[in-house]
Structure formats: structure tokens, C-alpha cells
Design an enzyme around this catalytic site. Structure first.
Site, PDB file in Angstrom:
ATOM      1  N   PHE A  14      26.056 -36.135 -31.943  1.00  0.00           N
ATOM      2  CA  PHE A  14      24.926 -36.945 -32.396  1.00  0.00           C
ATOM      3  C   PHE A  14      24.013 -36.149 -33.320  1.00  0.00           C
ATOM      4  O   PHE A  14      23.834 -36.481 -34.502  1.00  0.00           O
ATOM      5  CB  PHE A  14      24.188 -37.465 -31.157  1.00  0.00           C
ATOM      6  CG  PHE A  14      22.811 -38.017 -31.403  1.00  0.00           C
ATOM      7  CD1 PHE A  14      22.571 -38.924 -32.426  1.00  0.00           C
ATOM      8  CD2 PHE A  14      21.754 -37.637 -30.595  1.00  0.00           C
ATOM      9  CE1 PHE A  14      21.291 -39.441 -32.649  1.00  0.00           C
ATOM     10  CE2 PHE A  14      20.487 -38.146 -30.795  1.00  0.00           C
ATOM     11  CZ  PHE A  14      20.248 -39.042 -31.828  1.00  0.00           C
ATOM     12  N   GLY A  39      32.050 -34.686 -28.909  1.00  0.00           N
ATOM     13  CA  GLY A  39      31.791 -35.195 -30.249  1.00  0.00           C
ATOM     14  C   GLY A  39      32.859 -36.169 -30.702  1.00  0.00           C
ATOM     15  O   GLY A  39      33.896 -36.339 -30.047  1.00  0.00           O
ATOM     16  N   VAL A  60      33.828 -22.880 -29.675  1.00  0.00           N
ATOM     17  CA  VAL A  60      33.049 -21.666 -29.959  1.00  0.00           C
ATOM     18  C   VAL A  60      33.026 -20.686 -28.793  1.00  0.00           C
ATOM     19  O   VAL A  60      32.552 -19.552 -28.958  1.00  0.00           O
ATOM     20  CB  VAL A  60      31.606 -21.996 -30.394  1.00  0.00           C
ATOM     21  CG1 VAL A  60      31.597 -22.810 -31.675  1.00  0.00           C
ATOM     22  CG2 VAL A  60      30.833 -22.703 -29.285  1.00  0.00           C
ATOM     23  N   GLY A 105      27.022 -12.839 -32.533  1.00  0.00           N
ATOM     24  CA  GLY A 105      27.819 -11.762 -33.127  1.00  0.00           C
ATOM     25  C   GLY A 105      28.216 -12.082 -34.549  1.00  0.00           C
ATOM     26  O   GLY A 105      28.194 -11.213 -35.435  1.00  0.00           O
ATOM     27  N   ALA A 117      19.931 -24.309 -30.393  1.00  0.00           N
ATOM     28  CA  ALA A 117      19.352 -25.542 -29.860  1.00  0.00           C
ATOM     29  C   ALA A 117      19.154 -25.413 -28.364  1.00  0.00           C
ATOM     30  O   ALA A 117      20.099 -25.525 -27.582  1.00  0.00           O
ATOM     31  CB  ALA A 117      20.264 -26.723 -30.180  1.00  0.00           C
ATOM     32  N   TYR A 148      23.272 -27.074 -16.896  1.00  0.00           N
ATOM     33  CA  TYR A 148      22.735 -27.286 -18.244  1.00  0.00           C
ATOM     34  C   TYR A 148      21.452 -26.492 -18.434  1.00  0.00           C
ATOM     35  O   TYR A 148      21.288 -25.787 -19.442  1.00  0.00           O
ATOM     36  CB  TYR A 148      22.485 -28.772 -18.457  1.00  0.00           C
ATOM     37  CG  TYR A 148      22.021 -29.135 -19.850  1.00  0.00           C
ATOM     38  CD1 TYR A 148      22.823 -28.895 -20.961  1.00  0.00           C
ATOM     39  CD2 TYR A 148      20.782 -29.728 -20.057  1.00  0.00           C
ATOM     40  CE1 TYR A 148      22.414 -29.233 -22.240  1.00  0.00           C
ATOM     41  CE2 TYR A 148      20.362 -30.086 -21.332  1.00  0.00           C
ATOM     42  CZ  TYR A 148      21.178 -29.836 -22.418  1.00  0.00           C
ATOM     43  OH  TYR A 148      20.760 -30.169 -23.686  1.00  0.00           O
ATOM     44  N   LYS A 152      21.022 -23.136 -21.045  1.00  0.00           N
ATOM     45  CA  LYS A 152      20.060 -23.082 -22.143  1.00  0.00           C
ATOM     46  C   LYS A 152      19.058 -21.953 -21.956  1.00  0.00           C
ATOM     47  O   LYS A 152      18.619 -21.322 -22.940  1.00  0.00           O
ATOM     48  CB  LYS A 152      19.338 -24.421 -22.271  1.00  0.00           C
ATOM     49  CG  LYS A 152      20.238 -25.566 -22.698  1.00  0.00           C
ATOM     50  CD  LYS A 152      20.856 -25.339 -24.078  1.00  0.00           C
ATOM     51  CE  LYS A 152      21.566 -26.566 -24.604  1.00  0.00           C
ATOM     52  NZ  LYS A 152      22.131 -26.364 -25.949  1.00  0.00           N
ATOM     53  N   TYR A 162      19.147 -10.311 -29.000  1.00  0.00           N
ATOM     54  CA  TYR A 162      19.694  -9.973 -30.317  1.00  0.00           C
ATOM     55  C   TYR A 162      18.576  -9.812 -31.346  1.00  0.00           C
ATOM     56  O   TYR A 162      18.666  -8.972 -32.253  1.00  0.00           O
ATOM     57  CB  TYR A 162      20.683 -11.049 -30.776  1.00  0.00           C
ATOM     58  CG  TYR A 162      22.120 -10.714 -30.463  1.00  0.00           C
ATOM     59  CD1 TYR A 162      23.000 -10.297 -31.452  1.00  0.00           C
ATOM     60  CD2 TYR A 162      22.596 -10.803 -29.158  1.00  0.00           C
ATOM     61  CE1 TYR A 162      24.311  -9.981 -31.165  1.00  0.00           C
ATOM     62  CE2 TYR A 162      23.915 -10.499 -28.846  1.00  0.00           C
ATOM     63  CZ  TYR A 162      24.764 -10.082 -29.856  1.00  0.00           C
ATOM     64  OH  TYR A 162      26.066  -9.756 -29.572  1.00  0.00           O
TER      65      TYR A 162
END
Length: 330
Positions: A14, A39, A60, A105, A117, A148, A152, A162
Site C-alpha cells: 500500500f 504486497g 530483504v 549495511g 518506516a 510487530y 519496529k 548505525y
């Protein structure tokens, strides 16, 4: 002169698909990436074949390789609706951990700026209202929503690590309830659930007594906030959402009025750890980004309702929404 290149993960989702549209419009070469676990290629079908867009079907949580330079990375690969992360909890945790690590990375290797996000769910069932970025949250790490919420929260932590250790250019957005075209109709979120029930002639299901609140932001406003945050020089989390708060019962009545249907509202038990209040404090976004939402709820709902009405009957009558109660009580 070659165009600057941006990688958008979760591109077929979305929000990811709307971001692809925006960055194409802004003149970037867009590389979309998605494993299609939640998706849909329908969301980016209009981009396929365009010379400034390419799509990578990739997870990913596995090593991510992109040839050539990257200016920006936007990491939006994650299940985001309750029905998804309650059904695939381990994949949700892995994309927040391994996926974010891989993309950080990649950003380090490419010397690219990365925006991740995050979500209002990092605040859990908040004890502070409205929620400011300084609030640490009230999260149950072993509850059904913890997969969830904690994914996050870890994403934010490793991103900041990082930033501080590797001096990486990072941005963190905390997204509050967002809606608009390309949402999945039966994904367990309240707005598409209500509209789907209305279109199918079903009674609208409110979990709890309906006094819990949400604040709904139209997708175009959210994308504008994301774009401004990416181009800003602020590395700490920023809330992006519409602070126009409404109770779930009031919202159900709005949907009935919008759709012109005669359904009644029925009430069922509230799922475990479901937040009672949700309203962003957007002071930072206003001051740092000069951002505030422009689309009011009535206008945005009309656009979204017209989109859902245009779907074929097979999508309208998918039963995915019925799984929500099954998984949310675990």
C-alpha cells in the site's frame, strides 16, 4: 545526466507503491523490491515497463545486492496489518531485524541515506496522550501484537546504532493510521474492514465498547511527510499522522453514513493489547518539516470508498477479515 537512484522496499504494498509513484514524479530512477508475501503486483502494474522503474522480487531478510549507486533507501518492507503479523509472526520479526540490518549495511556500502518506516505501535497501549516522540511506550513484548511492536522498536534501535557508530545518514518515521486507495480490503485494519462489511451488506464489527480512538491520515499527506523527512537533516524519530481523533463507534457511524447502507453496529471482545487511544503529537513535524495534513477525513474517505467500490466481487468477498478474531486472541 543520469538520474539519482532510490531503492524502495515493500514497493508492491500500500504505502510502498504510493512512494514509488511519488519518487517517479520527482524525477528519480526507482528500484522497487518486494517478496510479495503481503504486497501485490497490481499496485505497481502501471509502473512496469517504464524506463525509470525496475522491480526486484526479493526477500530483504536475505542478502540484498543492488548494482550501481544509490542516493536513498526507503525501508517499507514489513507486514503492517494485524491479520498479517498475527498470521506470520516470525517473518514479521525477521524483516524488522535481519531485513533492516541488511539494508543498513547496503546503505553504508553505497553511502546512501536511509529512511526506515517505524510505527505508532512502538507506543503500545499508550499511557501518554497524545503520543510524543519522547514517550517510550507501554508494550507487551510477549503478547500477540509484540511481534510487530518489538520488530519496529528493534528497527529504530539498530538504525540509531548505525547512525551513531557508523555516522550513517538515517531517518526514522513513526507512521500513524493511514488509509487510501490500494489498501487491502480485508486485512484486519478498522477502516477497510468497516467499508468491506458495508459493501457486503454485513453489520459493522466493533471490538471492545467502541470508546477506543484512532486518528486517520490520508496516504497523500503521509507520503508528503515521508518525502520531507527524508530530505531533512533530522535523524531522530518523527511522528507523521493526522491528529484528528475519533472513537471507533463514531467512525463506524461515519462509514454507514458514507456508504448509505442500513447496517447496524455489533460489538465483540477487544483483542489482547489493542491500544485504547491513538493520536499523534505532530509538533516536531510541523516545526522541523513545515508539514501538516491537508486532506480532511470526509474527503479522503470518499476517495477511498470509491476505490473499494471499483474492486471486483471476488476481492470484495474474500474472507481474510474473518481470520482476525482467530489470531488476535492467541
Amino acid at each position: 545526466m543520469s538520474k539519482e537512484r532510490v531503492l524502495i522496499t515493500g514497493a508492491a504494498g500500500f504505502l510502498g507503491s504510493h512512494l514509488c509513484d511519488r519518487f517517479m514524479k520527482e524525477g528519480y530512477y526507482v528500484i522497487g523490491m518486494d517478496n510479495l508475501i503481503t504486497g501485490s503486483m497490481d499496485n505497481i502494474a502501471h509502473l512496469m515497463g517504464q524506463e525509470d522503474f525496475e522491480f526486484h522480487h526479493h526477500d530483504v531478510t536475505k542478502y540484498v545486492h543492488i548494482s550501481g549507486d544509490l542516493k536513498y533507501i526507503l525501508h517499507f518492507a514489513s507486514p503492517a496489518s494485524p491479520i498479517d503479523y498475527l498470521k506470520i509472526p516470525i517473518q514479521t520479526l525477521k524483516v524488522g531485524a535481519h531485513g533492516t540490518h541488511n539494508l543498513l549495511g547496503l546503505a553504508k556500502d553505497k553511502k546512501a541515506r536511509i529512511l526506515v518506516a517505524s510505527t505508532s505501535e512502538v507506543y503500545g497501549d499508550p499511557l501518554v496522550h497524545p503520543q510524543t516522540e519522547e514517550y517510550y511506550g507501554n508494550v507487551n513484548p510477549i503478547g500477540p501484537r509484540g511481534v510487530y511492536d518489538e520488530a519496529k522498536r528493534f528497527m529504530e534501535s539498530i538504525t540509531m546504532a548505525y547512525h551513531t557508530y557508523h555516522k550513517l545518514e538515517t531517518r526514522i518515521i513513526r507512521i500513524f493510521n493511514t488509509y487510501g486507495p490500494r489498501m487491502r480490503l480485508n486485512d484486519g485494519r478498522v477502516l477497510p474492514a468497516f467499508i468491506g462489511q458495508a459493501l457486503r451488506g454485513e453489520d459493522l464489527t466493533v471490538f471492545g465498547d467502541g470508546s477506543q480512538t484512532r486518528s486517520f491520515c490520508y496516504v497523500d499527506d503521509l507520503v508528503e511527510g515521508i518525502y520531507r523527512l527524508l530530505l531533512s537533516d533530522y535523524a531522530y524519530p518523527v511522528n507523521i499522522g493526522n491528529p484528528d481523533e475519533i472513537t471507533i463507534s463514531e467512525f463506524a457511524e461515519e462509514i454507514i453514513k458514507l456508504t448509505g447502507t442500513a447496517q447496524k453496529v455489533i460489538y465483540k471482545d477487544l483483542p489482547k493489547d489493542d491500544p485504547k487511544q491513538r493520536k499523534p503529537d505532530t509538533t516536531k513535524a510541523q516545526e522541523l518539516l513545515k508539514w501538516s495534513p491537508k486532506v480532511n477525513r470526509a474527503e479522503g474517505l470518499k476517495i477511498t470508498y470509491d476505490y473499494f467500490k471499483s474492486l471486483d466481487r471476488e476481492k470484495l468477498f474474500q474472507t481474510e477479515h474473518k481470520d482476525f478474531e482467530k489470531y488476535s486472541k492467541k
